[in-house]
Structures are given as C-alpha cells and as structure tokens.
Design a protein around this motif. Structure first.
Motif, PDB file in Angstrom:
ATOM      1  N   ASP A  45      43.570  23.810  43.647  1.00  0.00           N
ATOM      2  CA  ASP A  45      43.426  25.016  44.454  1.00  0.00           C
ATOM      3  C   ASP A  45      41.967  25.283  44.798  1.00  0.00           C
ATOM      4  OD1 ASP A  45      46.249  26.036  44.476  1.00  0.00           O
ATOM      5  OD2 ASP A  45      45.930  25.967  42.308  1.00  0.00           O
ATOM      6  N   ALA A  46      41.080  24.855  43.919  1.00  0.00           N
ATOM      7  CA  ALA A  46      39.644  24.995  44.166  1.00  0.00           C
ATOM      8  C   ALA A  46      38.902  23.917  43.384  1.00  0.00           C
ATOM      9  CB  ALA A  46      39.157  26.378  43.763  1.00  0.00           C
ATOM     10  N   VAL A  47      37.720  23.567  43.854  1.00  0.00           N
ATOM     11  CA  VAL A  47      36.889  22.557  43.201  1.00  0.00           C
ATOM     12  C   VAL A  47      35.465  23.091  43.101  1.00  0.00           C
ATOM     13  CG1 VAL A  47      36.044  20.183  43.254  1.00  0.00           C
ATOM     14  CG2 VAL A  47      38.281  20.722  44.237  1.00  0.00           C
ATOM     15  N   LEU A 106      33.186  29.167  48.663  1.00  0.00           N
ATOM     16  CA  LEU A 106      33.649  30.510  48.340  1.00  0.00           C
ATOM     17  C   LEU A 106      32.602  31.236  47.506  1.00  0.00           C
ATOM     18  CD1 LEU A 106      37.370  29.786  47.325  1.00  0.00           C
ATOM     19  CD2 LEU A 106      36.350  29.956  49.611  1.00  0.00           C
ATOM     20  N   LEU A 107      31.901  30.474  46.653  1.00  0.00           N
ATOM     21  CA  LEU A 107      30.818  30.994  45.812  1.00  0.00           C
ATOM     22  C   LEU A 107      29.724  29.942  45.741  1.00  0.00           C
ATOM     23  CD1 LEU A 107      32.966  32.202  42.761  1.00  0.00           C
ATOM     24  CD2 LEU A 107      32.142  33.642  44.638  1.00  0.00           C
ATOM     25  N   THR A 108      28.473  30.371  45.603  1.00  0.00           N
ATOM     26  CA  THR A 108      27.372  29.413  45.435  1.00  0.00           C
ATOM     27  C   THR A 108      26.483  29.832  44.276  1.00  0.00           C
ATOM     28  OG1 THR A 108      26.016  30.572  47.073  1.00  0.00           O
ATOM     29  CG2 THR A 108      27.318  28.705  47.855  1.00  0.00           C
ATOM     30  N   SER A 111      45.922  29.531  39.427  1.00  0.00           N
ATOM     31  CA  SER A 111      45.367  28.462  40.270  1.00  0.00           C
ATOM     32  C   SER A 111      44.669  27.396  39.423  1.00  0.00           C
ATOM     33  CB  SER A 111      44.353  29.044  41.260  1.00  0.00           C
ATOM     34  OG  SER A 111      44.998  29.808  42.240  1.00  0.00           O
ATOM     35  N   VAL A 112      44.725  26.151  39.917  1.00  0.00           N
ATOM     36  CA  VAL A 112      44.056  25.028  39.258  1.00  0.00           C
ATOM     37  C   VAL A 112      42.667  24.862  39.869  1.00  0.00           C
ATOM     38  CG1 VAL A 112      44.096  22.543  38.849  1.00  0.00           C
ATOM     39  CG2 VAL A 112      46.227  23.863  38.733  1.00  0.00           C
ATOM     40  N   LYS A 123      40.503  24.086  49.890  1.00  0.00           N
ATOM     41  CA  LYS A 123      41.080  23.637  51.156  1.00  0.00           C
ATOM     42  C   LYS A 123      42.044  24.672  51.723  1.00  0.00           C
ATOM     43  CE  LYS A 123      43.235  19.599  53.282  1.00  0.00           C
ATOM     44  NZ  LYS A 123      43.739  18.216  53.060  1.00  0.00           N
ATOM     45  N   GLU A 124      42.653  25.446  50.849  1.00  0.00           N
ATOM     46  CA  GLU A 124      43.726  26.348  51.282  1.00  0.00           C
ATOM     47  C   GLU A 124      43.296  27.811  51.382  1.00  0.00           C
ATOM     48  OE1 GLU A 124      48.365  27.404  50.050  1.00  0.00           O
ATOM     49  OE2 GLU A 124      47.251  25.810  49.009  1.00  0.00           O
ATOM     50  N   TYR A 125      42.343  28.211  50.569  1.00  0.00           N
ATOM     51  CA  TYR A 125      42.014  29.639  50.473  1.00  0.00           C
ATOM     52  C   TYR A 125      40.612  29.922  51.010  1.00  0.00           C
ATOM     53  CZ  TYR A 125      46.089  29.305  47.503  1.00  0.00           C
ATOM     54  OH  TYR A 125      47.351  29.032  47.028  1.00  0.00           O
ATOM     55  N   ASP A 126      40.467  31.080  51.646  1.00  0.00           N
ATOM     56  CA  ASP A 126      39.213  31.435  52.317  1.00  0.00           C
ATOM     57  C   ASP A 126      38.267  32.268  51.467  1.00  0.00           C
ATOM     58  OD1 ASP A 126      40.000  30.163  54.677  1.00  0.00           O
ATOM     59  OD2 ASP A 126      41.089  31.940  55.371  1.00  0.00           O
ATOM     60  N   SER A 127      38.744  32.787  50.364  1.00  0.00           N
ATOM     61  CA  SER A 127      37.866  33.564  49.494  1.00  0.00           C
ATOM     62  C   SER A 127      38.345  33.417  48.062  1.00  0.00           C
ATOM     63  CB  SER A 127      37.858  35.043  49.889  1.00  0.00           C
ATOM     64  OG  SER A 127      39.080  35.655  49.552  1.00  0.00           O
ATOM     65  N   ILE A 128      37.472  33.717  47.131  1.00  0.00           N
ATOM     66  CA  ILE A 128      37.843  33.592  45.725  1.00  0.00           C
ATOM     67  C   ILE A 128      38.931  34.599  45.367  1.00  0.00           C
ATOM     68  CG2 ILE A 128      36.186  35.218  44.717  1.00  0.00           C
ATOM     69  CD1 ILE A 128      36.851  31.640  43.434  1.00  0.00           C
ATOM     70  N   GLU A 129      38.944  35.730  46.069  1.00  0.00           N
ATOM     71  CA  GLU A 129      39.963  36.755  45.811  1.00  0.00           C
ATOM     72  C   GLU A 129      41.353  36.269  46.201  1.00  0.00           C
ATOM     73  OE1 GLU A 129      37.111  37.340  47.409  1.00  0.00           O
ATOM     74  OE2 GLU A 129      36.084  38.543  45.871  1.00  0.00           O
ATOM     75  N   ASP A 130      41.415  35.318  47.139  1.00  0.00           N
ATOM     76  CA  ASP A 130      42.716  34.828  47.612  1.00  0.00           C
ATOM     77  C   ASP A 130      43.377  33.856  46.644  1.00  0.00           C
ATOM     78  OD1 ASP A 130      42.459  36.328  49.898  1.00  0.00           O
ATOM     79  OD2 ASP A 130      41.650  34.679  51.114  1.00  0.00           O
ATOM     80  N   LEU A 131      42.610  33.324  45.693  1.00  0.00           N
ATOM     81  CA  LEU A 131      43.207  32.378  44.750  1.00  0.00           C
ATOM     82  C   LEU A 131      44.323  33.068  43.977  1.00  0.00           C
ATOM     83  CD1 LEU A 131      40.170  30.495  43.125  1.00  0.00           C
ATOM     84  CD2 LEU A 131      41.745  29.643  44.869  1.00  0.00           C
TER      85      LEU A 131
END
Length: 277
Positions: free
Chosen positions: A203-205, A224-226, A139-140, A127-135
């Motif tokens: 932070d990501a799901v 962010l990734l598939t 991060s949880v 919800k908060e970050y636009d790319s995996i690099e931004d985590l």
C-alpha cells in the motif's frame, strides 16, 4: 691539411650533438617514467546514479593530480562494504553513516566516514493513495530490512505522527519500539534493492529517491511524506581507518565537495539529492 682538420672538428661537433640529443631523449623518457610511476589508481565502489555520476564527474580533476579514479559498480548494498574491508577497493560511495556503523558492529571492520556528500530525501510513496490519511486500516508498508533503515523509516513516520515511538534506549528503533499505531500499519521488511518492486504490491513504500526515480517518482512531486535534511543519513564517502588520511582519499573528498559537484546536484537532482557540504 686544413681540410682534414675541418673534417675532424665537424665530426667531433656532430658526435657531441648526437650525445646531447641522446641525453635529452633519455632524460625525457626518465621524466615520463617517473610521471607514470607517480600516478595512483583509486578504486571506489558504488551502486547507482547520482552516486556513480558524481564519481565520473570528478575523474578529470583527479587525473590532473595524478590519480586514476576507477569506479567499481556493484550489484547489491553489501558488496561495497565487504570489498572495502577486504581491500579490494579503496573507498565506497553509496551509504549513510548509521548503515556503515552497523556493518562495523556486525563484521568487526574499521570503515570510517570521510565526508558527507548529499542527503537523499527519504519519502513515503503509494501507487494507490494520494495522502497518508487515505491509507486504510491495516495497510502494508514496505521498508528496508537492515536495522539502520528500519530506524530511518520508522523515524520518518513518527516525525509526521503516523506512528508514535517510545523513547530510544538502543542505537536504533525497531518495530518493537512502536507504542501507538492508529492505522494498524503492517510493516513488511525487504532488501533495500527490492523496495521499488514493492511499489506495485504494498500500500505504501518508504524509500530513497534513488529507488523511486526509476518509477518516475520524486519526493517533491509524489511522496506522501518526506524526511528533509535534519538527520544523520547523508550519503557519505567512506574509506578504511588505515587509508582515510591518505593523500588520494583526501583529494577525492576535496573533488567530491567542489562547487562543480554542488552545481551538478542542484541542476540535475534538486528534488532528490540535497548537497550536504
């Protein structure tokens, strides 16, 4: 005298005609009863769209073949297998084969895959970050808590070099197999049906499109990734060993892998449900 003979002949003719009508009526009723007896009710447990929509889509075709398809919508990801093993339903459609295999190992059941239907394109959402690099560091990341989907989630992250896993020595990867975790990600394991709720808190799901869709998210536009289709995680029609080869189950499998179902998936779920047949 001739008049009397005429009346007798006519009476006999009428009686014969009535007898024939009764015979025809009885034969029609017998045929209808036979047709009713030939109809089979097939109960299939499922959870959410597009799974339930595919089952509804094939109902008319199966009805033409004497099969009344009854879709049993259940509320969690354990009931469909428990109900199938207990013979409360004849098949289910909600899971991938590794999940089914783990259930068999834990419960001593004999559930078997019938046919893969579609790949649910697993993805990582934030919800908060636009790319995996931004985590940020620490991060949880929320992942499903069943062993097969823990494996799937970790494999997806390793596929994109977010973490590194050691060589697999068991059936599934676990968090203990992580040998390199540059971002010091913390993995929170939750029930599969709770993943969407974690979108606000983690932070990501890592989740399937079926649980991302209610949030307005799709793999192509928002993940962010598939994962793609190079895996063993296609959503599959599952039955029991004792009924897997039965005619109704095989007809259901045929209907679910028809051009009509393929077209439905491509037109309505092109980003989220990739045909596996």
């Amino acid at each position: 005298m001739k008049k009397i003979l005429f009346l007798i002949v006519m009476s006999l003719f009428i009686l014969a005609a009535c007898g024939q009508n009764n015979k025809d009526t009885n034969e029609t009723k017998e045929q209808e009863n036979a047709q009713d007896q030939e109809k089979v009710t097939l109960k299939v447990a499922s959870l959410i769209p597009p799974m339930t929509e595919i089952l509804d889509l094939v109902k008319p075709r199966l009805a033409e073949e004497g099969i009344n398809l009854e879709v049993v919508v259940l509320g969690d990801n354990v009931q469909p297998n428990s109900s199938l093993a207990a013979k409360e339903v004849d098949a289910n459609f909600f899971q991938h084969v590794p999940y089914m295999e783990e259930f068999n190992r834990n419960k001593g059941t004999e559930l078997v895959p019938i046919v893969p239907i579609y790949f649910a394109n697993y993805g990582v959402y934030s919800k908060e970050y636009d790319s995996i690099e931004d985590l940020p560091d620490g991060s949880v990341v929320a992942i499903a808590n069943d062993i097969s989907n823990i494996d799937r989630s970790l494999s997806l992250l390793a596929q994109h070099d977010v973490i590194t896993l050691k060589e697999k020595t068991d059936i599934y990867y676990t968090k203990a197999d992580i040998v390199d975790n540059p971002k010091n990600l913390k993995f929170e394991e939750v029930d599969l049906l709770m993943l969407a709720r974690m979108y606000d808190d983690a932070d990501a799901v890592v989740m399937t499109p079926a649980y991302a869709a209610p949030l307005g998210l799709t793999p192509k536009s928002d993940a962010l990734l598939t994962e793609g289709v190079d895996n063993d995680f296609a959503i599959t029609l599952v039955a029991r060993k004792d009924n897997a080869e039965s005619e109704p189950i095989q007809k259901l499998a045929e209907a679910m892998t028809s051009p009509e179902v393929r077209e439905f998936l491509e037109e309505n779920y092109d980003e989220t449900a990739i045909p596996a047949f």
